[in-house]
Write an enzyme that holds these catalytic residues in place. Sequence first.
Site, mmCIF file in Angstrom:
data_model
loop_
_atom_site.group_PDB
_atom_site.id
_atom_site.type_symbol
_atom_site.label_atom_id
_atom_site.label_comp_id
_atom_site.label_asym_id
_atom_site.label_seq_id
_atom_site.Cartn_x
_atom_site.Cartn_y
_atom_site.Cartn_z
ATOM 1 N N ASP A 91 0.835 -1.208 0.000
ATOM 2 C CA ASP A 91 0.000 0.000 0.000
ATOM 3 C C ASP A 91 0.873 1.263 0.000
ATOM 4 O OD1 ASP A 91 0.881 -0.165 2.597
ATOM 5 O OD2 ASP A 91 -1.087 0.139 3.514
ATOM 6 N N SER A 92 2.198 1.073 0.023
ATOM 7 C CA SER A 92 3.106 2.201 -0.212
ATOM 8 C C SER A 92 2.817 2.833 -1.566
ATOM 9 C CB SER A 92 4.571 1.738 -0.151
ATOM 10 O OG SER A 92 4.770 0.616 -0.996
ATOM 11 N N LYS A 132 -1.063 -9.319 2.914
ATOM 12 C CA LYS A 132 -0.267 -8.856 4.042
ATOM 13 C C LYS A 132 -1.120 -7.925 4.880
ATOM 14 C CE LYS A 132 3.301 -5.752 3.683
ATOM 15 N NZ LYS A 132 2.792 -4.634 4.515
ATOM 16 N N GLU A 137 9.837 -4.236 9.928
ATOM 17 C CA GLU A 137 10.193 -2.925 9.353
ATOM 18 C C GLU A 137 10.677 -1.941 10.413
ATOM 19 O OE1 GLU A 137 7.268 -1.037 6.802
ATOM 20 O OE2 GLU A 137 8.504 0.778 6.621
HETATM 21 O O1 KIV Z 1 3.595 -1.114 1.577
HETATM 22 C C1 KIV Z 1 4.748 -1.551 1.419
HETATM 23 O O2 KIV Z 1 5.389 -1.348 0.384
HETATM 24 C C2 KIV Z 1 5.337 -2.327 2.498
HETATM 25 C C3 KIV Z 1 6.800 -2.654 2.390
HETATM 26 C C4 KIV Z 1 7.609 -1.448 2.553
HETATM 27 C C5 KIV Z 1 7.182 -3.743 3.304
HETATM 28 O O3 KIV Z 1 4.678 -2.668 3.424
#
Ligand code: KIV
Length: 276
Positions: free
Chosen positions: A50-51, A119, A188
Amino acid sequence: MSTTVDAPTRHTVRSIRTRKGGDPIVCLTAYTTPMARALDPHVDLLLVGDSLGMVLYGFDSTLPVTLEMMIAHGAAVVRGAPSACIVVDLPFGAYQESPEAAFRAAARVMKETGAAAVKLEGGAEMAATVGFLAERGIPVLGHVGLLPQSVNAAGGFRAHGRDAQEAERILADARAIDAAGAFALVVEGVIEPLGRRITEAVAAPTIGIGASPACDGQILVAEDALGLFTDFQPKFVKRYAALGDEIGRAAAAYAAEVRARRFPGAEHCFGAGGAA
Ligand code: KIV
């Protein structure tokens, strides 16, 4: 002699799980089909994180990201990546309310994208939800330590675990998600000794980002690793290319040629100068 080309074998949740303590698990984020195509031959796991809210859409945090956005980008990545194990993030608000809400969101992601797993962020408070999904056929990648979806409560993006009490809490979170049945854990933004301790303490492979070289695998946001942003580089990112600069140079060359009427040339035109 066979004329068929073997399709690449896909990394699965099970094959990732068996990598605990073995060869490092190579992971990157991907949000689009062309990026998935470029990264897929080189990685074991692609995370549709979700980044993407910050990287692609320019939001200040991941909080505005919707389930629809994650499903659209998840499906795009699955179309471009024939061999990586693909995991899609559940966005903020789609799973925290109850295990049932999480199941509904995760089931949509699995049906509508073809990804292998979801995730979700959180520790002990999310253990029941991780168990609920895992028992119902939805593999879960856990995520502990710095939790971007809780950035407001956590007081910003900072390394976690410097304080002994906080370190013990994060370790307990990792143990809880591991015991609940997560197939692997993203760790993280924690101090290095804590990343190492978590890796030693849990049965699931750990995938570090700003954590420790001792983790069972590593993940970076692909755009960070490729140097797409020229203004900001967190300590835990290593740049393997400078694509932001390269794009700027290419755009400047294009602009100069258009302004000078050097592009398009005859070779780019249909039926001009004898070209087909
Ligand atoms: O949203 C994301 O890209 C993440 C990674 C940085 C692990 O959770």
